[in-house]
Design a protein around this motif. Structure first.
Motif, PDB file in Angstrom:
ATOM      1  N   GLN A  72       0.854  -1.119   0.044  1.00 16.56           N
ATOM      2  CA  GLN A  72      -0.117  -0.180   0.089  1.00 16.56           C
ATOM      3  C   GLN A  72       0.864   1.061  -0.176  1.00 16.56           C
ATOM      4  N   VAL A  73       1.810   1.384   0.893  1.00 15.65           N
ATOM      5  CA  VAL A  73       2.578   2.577   1.036  1.00 15.65           C
ATOM      6  C   VAL A  73       3.873   2.251   0.524  1.00 15.65           C
ATOM      7  N   GLN A  74       4.355   3.147  -0.304  1.00 14.67           N
ATOM      8  CA  GLN A  74       5.848   2.942  -0.973  1.00 14.67           C
ATOM      9  C   GLN A  74       6.618   4.168  -0.633  1.00 14.67           C
ATOM     10  N   LEU A  75       7.878   3.853  -0.330  1.00 16.00           N
ATOM     11  CA  LEU A  75       9.047   4.832   0.238  1.00 16.00           C
ATOM     12  C   LEU A  75      10.015   4.614  -0.867  1.00 16.00           C
ATOM     13  N   VAL A  76      10.402   6.141  -1.158  1.00 15.22           N
ATOM     14  CA  VAL A  76      11.512   6.166  -2.142  1.00 15.22           C
ATOM     15  C   VAL A  76      12.440   7.166  -1.429  1.00 15.22           C
ATOM     16  N   GLU A  77      13.828   6.776  -1.374  1.00 14.61           N
ATOM     17  CA  GLU A  77      14.701   7.563  -0.700  1.00 14.61           C
ATOM     18  C   GLU A  77      15.628   8.294  -1.768  1.00 14.61           C
ATOM     19  N   SER A  78      16.217   9.340  -1.394  1.00 14.00           N
ATOM     20  CA  SER A  78      17.173  10.004  -2.259  1.00 14.00           C
ATOM     21  C   SER A  78      18.036  10.950  -1.460  1.00 14.00           C
ATOM     22  N   GLU A  84       0.168  -1.414  12.244  1.00 12.99           N
ATOM     23  CA  GLU A  84       0.541  -2.292  10.918  1.00 12.99           C
ATOM     24  C   GLU A  84       2.088  -2.447  10.780  1.00 12.99           C
ATOM     25  N   PRO A  85       2.210  -3.277  10.154  1.00 15.36           N
ATOM     26  CA  PRO A  85       3.580  -3.910   9.933  1.00 15.36           C
ATOM     27  C   PRO A  85       4.296  -2.699   9.262  1.00 15.36           C
ATOM     28  N   ASP A  86       5.728  -2.448   9.503  1.00 12.15           N
ATOM     29  CA  ASP A  86       6.576  -1.432   9.034  1.00 12.15           C
ATOM     30  C   ASP A  86       6.638  -1.376   7.433  1.00 12.15           C
ATOM     31  N   TYR A  87       6.702  -0.277   6.917  1.00 10.79           N
ATOM     32  CA  TYR A  87       7.181  -0.118   5.416  1.00 10.79           C
ATOM     33  C   TYR A  87       8.486   0.396   5.438  1.00 10.79           C
ATOM     34  N   TRP A  88       9.157  -0.078   4.396  1.00 12.02           N
ATOM     35  CA  TRP A  88      10.529   0.317   4.318  1.00 12.02           C
ATOM     36  C   TRP A  88      10.833   0.683   2.784  1.00 12.02           C
ATOM     37  N   ALA A 117       6.759   9.341   0.480  1.00 15.08           N
ATOM     38  CA  ALA A 117       5.968   7.971   0.536  1.00 15.08           C
ATOM     39  C   ALA A 117       4.650   8.493  -0.350  1.00 15.08           C
ATOM     40  N   SER A 118       4.017   7.309  -0.921  1.00 17.05           N
ATOM     41  CA  SER A 118       2.811   7.523  -1.580  1.00 17.05           C
ATOM     42  C   SER A 118       1.869   6.273  -1.209  1.00 17.05           C
ATOM     43  N   GLY A 119       0.928   6.240  -1.689  1.00 16.93           N
ATOM     44  CA  GLY A 119      -0.278   5.177  -1.456  1.00 16.93           C
ATOM     45  C   GLY A 119      -1.019   5.553  -0.232  1.00 16.93           C
ATOM     46  N   THR A 120      -1.038   6.519   0.326  1.00 22.91           N
ATOM     47  CA  THR A 120      -2.118   6.788   1.405  1.00 22.91           C
ATOM     48  C   THR A 120      -2.481   8.247   1.329  1.00 22.91           C
ATOM     49  N   ARG A 121      -3.875   8.739   1.649  1.00 21.85           N
ATOM     50  CA  ARG A 121      -4.138   9.955   1.607  1.00 21.85           C
ATOM     51  C   ARG A 121      -4.197  10.566   3.178  1.00 21.85           C
ATOM     52  N   PHE A 122      -3.710   9.598   4.235  1.00 16.99           N
ATOM     53  CA  PHE A 122      -3.631   9.903   5.548  1.00 16.99           C
ATOM     54  C   PHE A 122      -2.310  10.389   5.876  1.00 16.99           C
ATOM     55  N   ILE A 123      -2.282  11.134   7.110  1.00 18.74           N
ATOM     56  CA  ILE A 123      -0.853  11.310   7.438  1.00 18.74           C
ATOM     57  C   ILE A 123      -0.307  10.069   8.034  1.00 18.74           C
ATOM     58  N   ILE A 124       0.843   9.798   8.015  1.00 21.20           N
ATOM     59  CA  ILE A 124       1.359   8.658   8.377  1.00 21.20           C
ATOM     60  C   ILE A 124       1.959   8.977   9.902  1.00 21.20           C
ATOM     61  N   ASP A 125       1.617   8.034  10.864  1.00 25.85           N
ATOM     62  CA  ASP A 125       1.892   8.530  12.174  1.00 25.85           C
ATOM     63  C   ASP A 125       3.382   8.472  12.371  1.00 25.85           C
ATOM     64  N   VAL A 126       4.374   7.718  11.923  1.00 22.73           N
ATOM     65  CA  VAL A 126       5.451   7.802  12.367  1.00 22.73           C
ATOM     66  C   VAL A 126       6.454   7.541  11.191  1.00 22.73           C
ATOM     67  N   MET A 127       7.423   8.239  11.033  1.00 17.13           N
ATOM     68  CA  MET A 127       8.294   8.150  10.006  1.00 17.13           C
ATOM     69  C   MET A 127       9.972   8.104  10.662  1.00 17.13           C
ATOM     70  N   GLY A 128      10.787   7.346  10.034  1.00 19.31           N
ATOM     71  CA  GLY A 128      12.003   7.797  10.286  1.00 19.31           C
ATOM     72  C   GLY A 128      13.048   6.926   9.426  1.00 19.31           C
ATOM     73  N   TRP A 129      14.321   7.276   9.880  1.00 17.42           N
ATOM     74  CA  TRP A 129      15.416   6.797   9.239  1.00 17.42           C
ATOM     75  C   TRP A 129      16.144   5.606  10.006  1.00 17.42           C
ATOM     76  N   TYR A 130      16.459   4.514   9.426  1.00 12.56           N
ATOM     77  CA  TYR A 130      17.414   3.418   9.952  1.00 12.56           C
ATOM     78  C   TYR A 130      18.681   3.423   9.055  1.00 12.56           C
ATOM     79  N   ARG A 131      19.616   2.818   9.605  1.00  7.62           N
ATOM     80  CA  ARG A 131      20.770   2.753   8.762  1.00  7.62           C
ATOM     81  C   ARG A 131      21.495   1.201   9.199  1.00  7.62           C
ATOM     82  N   ARG A 141       2.077   2.954  10.632  1.00  3.75           N
ATOM     83  CA  ARG A 141       0.655   3.313  10.620  1.00  3.75           C
ATOM     84  C   ARG A 141      -0.138   2.918  11.626  1.00  3.75           C
ATOM     85  N   TRP A 142      -1.006   3.608  12.600  1.00  2.00           N
ATOM     86  CA  TRP A 142      -1.661   3.091  13.475  1.00  2.00           C
ATOM     87  C   TRP A 142      -3.159   2.931  12.920  1.00  2.00           C
ATOM     88  N   ALA A 143      -3.593   1.601  12.959  1.00  2.80           N
ATOM     89  CA  ALA A 143      -4.718   1.125  12.283  1.00  2.80           C
ATOM     90  C   ALA A 143      -6.148   1.273  13.134  1.00  2.80           C
TER      91      ALA A 143
END
Length: 120
Positions: free
Chosen positions: A1-7, A106-110, A24-38, A99-101
């Motif tokens: 559903q949600v697609q994430l593209v880094e640059s 929900e499972p994390d998107y990467w 992020a694309s694939g949702t009309r709602f505000i994503i609850d938590v976004m972040g960066w991992y390495r 996202r909070w359902a």
């Protein structure tokens, strides 16, 4: 559903700066938590920074004072401004969204990741 593209990844010298972006694309709602991992070669993936839709942030100790995470809720875009980079920051950086359902997370998107290489 949600697609994430880094640059924004690339090769920089120690002491330099980079700014990562994740759209992020694939949702009309505000994503609850976004972040960066390495994840550095031979190391486990670690949380670098996260930000809630309301603006609350947290950082791993090693980047406090050097990195700044921000977001634009209108289009669910998250940024990571990285300053005073060191060789220890070299890693593949991954965008993350959660996202909070209503009654559960929900499972994390990467994203697929963007490589940051800091030369010493």
């Amino acid at each position: 559903q949600v697609q994430l593209v880094e640059s924004g990844g690339g090769l920089v010298q120690a002491g330099g700066s980079l700014r990562l972006s994740c759209a992020a694309s694939g949702t009309r709602f505000i994503i609850d938590v976004m972040g960066w991992y390495r994840q550095a070669p031979g190391e486990q993936r670690e949380l670098v920074a996260s930000i809630l839709s309301g603006g609350m942030t947290n950082y791993v100790d090693s980047v406090k004072g050097r990195f700044t995470i921000s977001r634009e809720n209108t289009n669910n875009t998250v940024y990571l401004q990285m300053n005073s980079l060191t060789a220890e920051d070299t890693a593949v950086y991954y965008c993350n969204a959660r996202r909070w359902a209503g009654s559960y997370w929900e499972p994390d998107y990467w994203g697929k990741g963007t490589l940051v290489t800091v030369s010493s």
